[in-house]
Enzyme design. Structure first.
Site, PDB file in Angstrom:
ATOM      1  CG  HIS A 187       5.608   1.506  -6.721  1.00 43.67           C
ATOM      2  ND1 HIS A 187       6.243   1.834  -7.890  1.00 43.67           N
ATOM      3  CD2 HIS A 187       4.825   2.576  -6.404  1.00 43.67           C
ATOM      4  CE1 HIS A 187       5.872   3.064  -8.257  1.00 43.67           C
ATOM      5  NE2 HIS A 187       5.009   3.527  -7.386  1.00 43.67           N
TER       6      HIS A 187
HETATM    7 ZN    ZN Z   1       1.813   6.636  -8.292  1.00 45.73          ZN
END
Ligand code: ZN
Length: 390
Positions: free
Chosen positions: A132
């Site tokens: 992320h």
């Molecule tokens: Zn995840």
């Protein structure tokens, strides 16, 4: 030495610790490493501790002002105010955050280098997969994007086609963003639908920038998807893309948070299906990428019940000595689990769902089935862009 798998491991990666209230408890890494040892898998791999990623490597993906912000937050955690995503609930600042994040990134970069140079055919960094992290911000428990950095390093070394397959329950948004405009990198993410899960991206319509049309692939699965649907969707999308793209290296991310016990998401996948997909990734590396395979960890918040078993399986598969699902887990490891966590560890390397049965896409699909709808949406959005039939 070529052919032997490398396990990237430096005990200090367990210092990636956002604190006692945070779901990403580093005990999951320590318990995975000790389960690998308890199963005797450490004798089947070469364990290597790579150096931390240096500034010039981090800059392959991350902005200089962001790296400076991580360093500042790392030196003075109390001063992190949420800018650059640092000092937030998801990504609290902690002392030494820059150093340990760079160390984890270094293991993935080292894995990529070893595979590219032929020192090892496969390399695993289960501490990595921090997918992320964005070029200019921390996000979703991720500071530096080791997966993107490994890929960027492969490109720097001369790779022309790298495929990234992400089966974490969350969309691999940071890796997709890093290569959004780069046709040399195919990113494929299978995840729970953005409507019901962080980071709310990963719609099938996200297919890459105009200059890299079809370089991003997203399969957004409905909450509740179980083993048969998850494995079916994976096989309905991934192998055709890899056959067309012909990657020189396959990088995979194996977040274990698709599991039905995972507290942060809503798929219903078992350990046995996770293992089946790991086996398939290994097979695909051999079939489509000359065997060159970099396998990373990722999310996974059932830190005792699921993560260590899932990633020990991954190490066994990469080592060429897959652990049989029925294997009884050595008692010594379960005692360590209890001593560290006051929880009872699992007894076997299976959830009892083995063998996983699933129906192949070629045999037909059901327009009313929500998993099949997700597969069709992904194929329709991107397959024609790659010259494939939708
Ligand atoms: Zn995840």
């Amino acid at each position: 030495m070529s052919g032997r798998a490398q396990l990237m491991w430096d005990e200090a990666v367990t210092g990636y610790d956002f604190g006692p209230e945070h779901p990403m408890d580093p005990v999951r890494l320590a318990l995975t490493r000790s389960l690998v040892g308890a199963l005797g898998l450490d004798r089947e791999v070469e364990t290597v501790a790579a150096r931390p990623a240096g500034e010039s490597t981090l800059r392959l993906v991350h902005r200089e002002d962001y790296i400076d912000a991580v360093k500042a937050a790392s030196a003075e955690p109390g001063a992190a105010d949420g800018s650059y995503g640092l000092g937030t609930v998801d990504d609290p600042a902690f002392a030494g955050m820059h150093e340990v994040s760079a160390l984890i990134a270094g293991q993935s970069v080292g894995a990529a280098e070893a595979v590219w140079r032929g020192d090892a055919l496969h390399a695993v960094n289960f501490a990595g997969g921090l997918h992320h992290a964005m070029p200019g911000a921390a996000s979703g428990f991720c500071v530096y994007n080791d997966a993107a950095l490994a890929i960027a390093r492969l490109l720097e070394l001369g790779a022309e086609r790298v495929a990234y397959v992400d089966v974490d329950v969350h969309h691999g948004d940071g890796v997709q963003a890093a290569f959004w405009e780069d046709p040399r990198v195919l990113t494929v993410s299978l995840h729970e639908h953005p409507r019901t899960l962080f980071p709310q991206t990963g719609w099938p319509e996200e297919t890459g920038a105009d200059c890299a049309e079809g370089a991003a692939v997203n399969v957004a699965l409905p909450a509740g998807t179980g083993d048969a649907g998850w494995v079916r969707a994976f096989h309905a999308v991934v192998p055709e893309l890899l056959a067309e793209f012909r990657p020189q290296v396959l990088v995979t991310q194996h977040g274990a948070d698709t599991h039905f016990e995972d507290p942060l998401a809503h798929l219903a996948v078992s350990l046995d299906a996770q293992r089946a997909v790991q086996v398939a990734c290994h097979d695909f590396a051999h079939e489509y990428a000359g065997g060159r395979w970099v396998a990373l960890g990722g999310g996974g918040y059932a830190v005792v019940e699921v993560v260590p078993r899932s990633w020990a399986h991954l190490v066994g598969i990469a080592a060429g000595r897959p652990v049989e699902p029925e294997t009884v887990i050595p008692e010594g490891w379960r005692q360590e689990v209890y001593a560290r966590t006051r929880q009872l560890g699992p007894m076997r390397m299976t959830d009892g769902r083995w063998p996983v049965s699933w129906a192949s896409w070629e045999a037909g699909y059901d327009p009313a089935d929500r998993v099949d709808q997700a597969v069709r949406a992904a194929r329709r959005a991107v397959f024609p862009l790659r010259g494939l039939l939708p």
